[in-house]
Scaffold this motif. Structure first.
Motif, mmCIF file in Angstrom:
data_model
loop_
_atom_site.group_PDB
_atom_site.id
_atom_site.type_symbol
_atom_site.label_atom_id
_atom_site.label_comp_id
_atom_site.label_asym_id
_atom_site.label_seq_id
_atom_site.Cartn_x
_atom_site.Cartn_y
_atom_site.Cartn_z
ATOM 1 N N LEU A 122 0.843 -1.024 0.179
ATOM 2 C CA LEU A 122 -0.023 0.130 -0.109
ATOM 3 C C LEU A 122 1.298 0.853 -0.082
ATOM 4 O O LEU A 122 2.107 1.482 0.854
ATOM 5 C CB LEU A 122 -0.678 -0.207 1.024
ATOM 6 N N LEU A 123 0.523 2.181 -0.794
ATOM 7 C CA LEU A 123 1.640 3.193 -1.350
ATOM 8 C C LEU A 123 0.738 4.988 -0.700
ATOM 9 O O LEU A 123 -0.660 4.519 -1.481
ATOM 10 C CB LEU A 123 2.131 3.089 -1.865
ATOM 11 N N ASP A 124 0.738 5.495 -0.375
ATOM 12 C CA ASP A 124 0.810 6.654 -0.492
ATOM 13 C C ASP A 124 0.249 7.173 -1.319
ATOM 14 O O ASP A 124 1.995 6.859 -2.067
ATOM 15 C CB ASP A 124 1.265 7.699 1.396
ATOM 16 N N SER A 125 -0.251 8.264 -1.832
ATOM 17 C CA SER A 125 -0.183 9.055 -3.316
ATOM 18 C C SER A 125 0.822 9.835 -3.425
ATOM 19 O O SER A 125 1.769 10.526 -3.922
ATOM 20 C CB SER A 125 -1.204 9.253 -4.041
ATOM 21 N N ILE A 148 1.330 -7.210 -5.173
ATOM 22 C CA ILE A 148 0.274 -6.364 -5.884
ATOM 23 C C ILE A 148 0.177 -5.256 -5.196
ATOM 24 O O ILE A 148 -0.244 -4.927 -4.255
ATOM 25 C CB ILE A 148 -1.445 -7.257 -5.635
ATOM 26 N N THR A 149 1.054 -4.204 -5.371
ATOM 27 C CA THR A 149 1.062 -2.444 -5.404
ATOM 28 C C THR A 149 -0.751 -2.553 -5.930
ATOM 29 O O THR A 149 -1.674 -2.417 -6.567
ATOM 30 C CB THR A 149 1.426 -2.234 -6.135
ATOM 31 N N PHE A 150 -1.042 -1.603 -4.321
ATOM 32 C CA PHE A 150 -2.592 -0.696 -4.050
ATOM 33 C C PHE A 150 -2.219 1.102 -3.521
ATOM 34 O O PHE A 150 -1.592 1.341 -2.639
ATOM 35 C CB PHE A 150 -3.406 -0.824 -3.160
ATOM 36 N N VAL A 151 -2.066 2.130 -4.929
ATOM 37 C CA VAL A 151 -1.560 3.278 -4.693
ATOM 38 C C VAL A 151 -2.982 3.861 -3.977
ATOM 39 O O VAL A 151 -4.042 4.294 -4.364
ATOM 40 C CB VAL A 151 -1.138 3.954 -5.817
ATOM 41 N N ASN A 152 -2.962 4.056 -2.842
ATOM 42 C CA ASN A 152 -4.069 4.752 -2.185
ATOM 43 C C ASN A 152 -4.055 6.434 -1.907
ATOM 44 O O ASN A 152 -3.053 7.177 -2.513
ATOM 45 C CB ASN A 152 -4.261 4.367 -0.659
ATOM 46 N N LYS A 153 -5.132 6.795 -1.243
ATOM 47 C CA LYS A 153 -5.499 8.257 -1.389
ATOM 48 C C LYS A 153 -5.186 9.036 -2.730
ATOM 49 O O LYS A 153 -4.890 10.708 -2.475
ATOM 50 C CB LYS A 153 -3.815 8.381 -0.263
ATOM 51 N N TRP A 154 -5.898 8.307 -3.282
ATOM 52 C CA TRP A 154 -5.899 9.411 -4.791
ATOM 53 C C TRP A 154 -6.576 10.715 -5.018
ATOM 54 O O TRP A 154 -6.938 11.559 -6.006
ATOM 55 C CB TRP A 154 -6.314 8.271 -6.048
ATOM 56 N N GLY A 158 -1.366 14.725 -4.480
ATOM 57 C CA GLY A 158 -0.456 13.856 -4.658
ATOM 58 C C GLY A 158 0.592 13.959 -5.950
ATOM 59 O O GLY A 158 0.415 14.243 -6.557
ATOM 60 N N ARG A 159 1.286 13.191 -5.853
ATOM 61 C CA ARG A 159 2.477 13.054 -7.122
ATOM 62 C C ARG A 159 1.175 12.627 -8.614
ATOM 63 O O ARG A 159 0.635 11.984 -8.571
ATOM 64 C CB ARG A 159 3.786 11.827 -6.639
ATOM 65 N N GLY A 187 -6.001 14.436 -6.061
ATOM 66 C CA GLY A 187 -7.200 15.192 -5.483
ATOM 67 C C GLY A 187 -7.830 15.935 -6.417
ATOM 68 O O GLY A 187 -9.146 16.128 -5.989
ATOM 69 N N ASP A 188 -8.037 14.999 -7.789
ATOM 70 C CA ASP A 188 -9.260 15.217 -9.095
ATOM 71 C C ASP A 188 -9.986 14.273 -9.334
ATOM 72 O O ASP A 188 -9.822 14.092 -10.146
ATOM 73 C CB ASP A 188 -9.327 16.499 -9.437
ATOM 74 N N PHE A 189 -9.840 13.105 -8.544
ATOM 75 C CA PHE A 189 -9.959 12.138 -8.794
ATOM 76 C C PHE A 189 -12.047 10.933 -9.763
ATOM 77 O O PHE A 189 -12.701 11.403 -8.613
ATOM 78 C CB PHE A 189 -10.260 10.894 -7.337
ATOM 79 N N ARG A 190 -11.882 11.246 -10.340
ATOM 80 C CA ARG A 190 -12.892 11.154 -11.527
ATOM 81 C C ARG A 190 -12.996 9.992 -11.366
ATOM 82 O O ARG A 190 -14.741 9.691 -11.381
ATOM 83 C CB ARG A 190 -13.421 11.415 -12.704
#
Length: 542
Positions: A122-125, A148-154, A158-159, A187-190
């Protein structure tokens, strides 16, 4: 027509193999504050194991995280112990082993990684790969464990996604192969573009994120009209990934060379169902385990399992001691009388439970990949093997290399028996490593920990559970090394070093002030045995 014993055994073996194929046993690894406990709850919510999710710090009527059952966890908003959560989803049994996120409790996490077949990184975006994640990934790499990688907090600033993928490949050598792609910047996750189907999933947040997010699936044409430039950019970025060959490959994933990547936001429950499907479709089922002698034991063989965690006093009403066992082979049935490999003695399993956070249910049967909790398991310790039929013993689970040390003494001399009992129990659970020496005596054991927060847990539990408050005197040591009986007297006479015996296995350890002092000792006394400790199969850093 009668059924022969051989036919019965064949049927039982086929049942075990089939049930093992339905299991997916995995752990979530991350740096503190990456959202691991929140993701754990979100997965349980999407699998319909719970009806509403609570944030780590609940607001209003929202409760605390399901897997965080200890009072200190709920009060501080961090995971201290690991928890085993069993979830039935899509004709699969998902065994999710939640782990402590804080670096001070790494040893518990390392033990859990010995009991799983796959890890979710789990990665912080906004932060990408952080120190604790790197350490835990090294353990996964050493075990050749698929990740398995999950990019969280989209949903937060973030980057860039391409920048995050590049960091994964450059820093840990793991080739990222995205399964979906975020539409809209961090920050603008559609929503998410699915690479395999080309469809677009748009999310609508529910009040407070306490229930599943509403998902709407759109065709590429509908998505282009609805999202405009954000959709176009996502499509172009995915085309670029296709050109450089960042496509999912089963063989490289299973070999630990590549990692499928998914994006989402656990708190509002965005992208969580996509991660669940990836776990069902991609995570490996249990396979034939290897014993301490290096021989394989067929998964359909009679029952065997290994203790990977001990935990006491989860039930305040009964003050019991629970052993968490990963089923390695065969079918487990409650009431079986197993053999304890370390002693050769029988072990009855009348009281066996499945544990979901603070909730317990009696479990009647279990199969490879499942985690069972044996109650009142005072005779067991971490790493022990239990088996039926032919004897088997699995490799021991390595202890983590401690970096902090403190002498513990009972505040009330009249409660010394409770002090002894509590220290011994915490040692058996692996909360800390307990070291003794002839000089200090058993009245003043040395507690060895990975991080200082472990001492807070010990102090809290000694006072609350054993009614034996302690005082701690911290020692100025930062390293521990293995030694032998011949080297011990010399090492003990040196400035900046002290020899102690680890109670649980009788092994001699030398504590040293720092790495510079260690180098001086090794230079001046090359004949001394001063071997590094292993941390989950990975040698500790100098």
């Amino acid at each position: 027509m009668s059924t022969t014993a051989e036919e019965t055994n064949d049927k039982s073996t086929r049942e075990v193999v089939a049930e093992a194929g339905r299991r997916r046993t995995f752990a979530v690894i991350s740096h503190p504050d990456a959202g691991k406990s929140t993701l754990t709850e979100a997965l349980a919510l999407h699998a319909a194991a719970i009806t509403s999710a609570g944030a780590v710090h609940g607001k209003g009527e929202r409760r605390g995280v399901t897997s965080d059952w200890m009072e200190m966890e709920q009060a501080r908003g961090i995971s201290i112990t690991s928890a085993a959560l069993r979830i039935d989803y899509a004709d699969r049994v998902l065994n999710l082993l939640d782990t402590p996120g804080h670096a001070d409790f790494s040893e518990d996490t390392y033990r859990v990684l010995s009991a799983v077949d796959c890890a979710v990184m789990l990665l912080d975006s906004a932060k990408g790969l952080e120190a604790q994640t790197l350490k835990l990934f090294d353990v996964c790499r050493a075990r050749r464990m698929p990740v398995i990688t999950f990019v969280n907090k989209w949903d937060r600033p973030g980057r860039e996604p391409l920048e995050l993928l590049d960091e994964i490949e450059q820093r840990i050598g793991l080739r990222p192969t995205p399964l979906n792609w975020p539409v809209g910047i961090a920050g603008d996750f559609r929503g998410l573009l699915d690479r395999a189907s080309g469809t677009y999933t748009r999310f609508t947040r529910t009040p407070g994120g306490a229930t599943r997010a509403i998902e709407e699936t759109l065709t590429p044409e509908e998505a282009a009209e609805a999202e405009g430039e954000a959709w176009t950019q996502a499509v172009e970025e995915l085309e670029l990934l296709g050109e450089i060959g960042a496509d999912f490959d089963v063989a490289s994933f299973m070999a630990g060379e590549s990692s499928p990547v998914l994006f989402g936001a656990a708190l509002p429950n965005f992208g969580v169902s996509q991660l669940l499907r990836a776990l069902v479709d991609l995570a490996p089922p249990p396979s034939d385990p290897v014993d301490a002698a290096g021989a394989g034991r067929p998964i359909g063989a009679p029952f065997s399992g290994q203790v990977f965690k001990m935990q006491a006093n989860m039930d305040k009403a009964h003050r019991d001691r629970m052993a968490f066992v990963r089923v390695a082979t065969g079918r487990f049935e409650r009431g079986m009388v197993l053999t304890h490999a370390a002693t050769g003695r029988p072990f009855a399993t009348k009281y066996t439970q499945a544990v979901f956070g603070s909730e317990r249910t009696t479990i009647e049967t279990a199969y490879p990949g499942d985690v069972i909790a044996l109650v009142n398991a005072a005779a067991l310790k971490v790493g022990d093997t239990l088996y039926a039929g032919r004897k088997v013993e699995f490799p021991p689970i390595p202890s983590f290399a401690p970096e902090h040390f403190a002498v513990a003494r009972a505040v009330d001399a009249g409660r010394y028996k409770q002090f002894q009992r509590g220290i011994a129990q915490l040692d058996a659970e692996g909360v800390v490593q307990v070291l003794t020496s002839d000089v200090r005596g058993e009245q003043a054991p040395v507690l060895a920990a990975v991080g200082p927060l472990q001492f807070d847990v010990v102090s809290h539990r000694m006072a609350e559970e054993f009614r034996a408050p302690i005082e701690l005197a911290h020692l100025d040591y930062t390293l521990a090394r293995h030694t032998d009986a011949a080297s011990a007297p010399v090492a003990n006479s040196l400035s900046g070093a002290e020899v102690l015996t680890r109670r649980s296995d009788g092994e001699l350890l030398v504590l040293v002030h720092n790495k510079w002092r260690l180098r001086v000792i090794q230079r001046d006394h090359p004949e001394l045995v001063l071997e590094p400790l292993l941390a989950g199969g990975v040698e500790q850093e100098e």
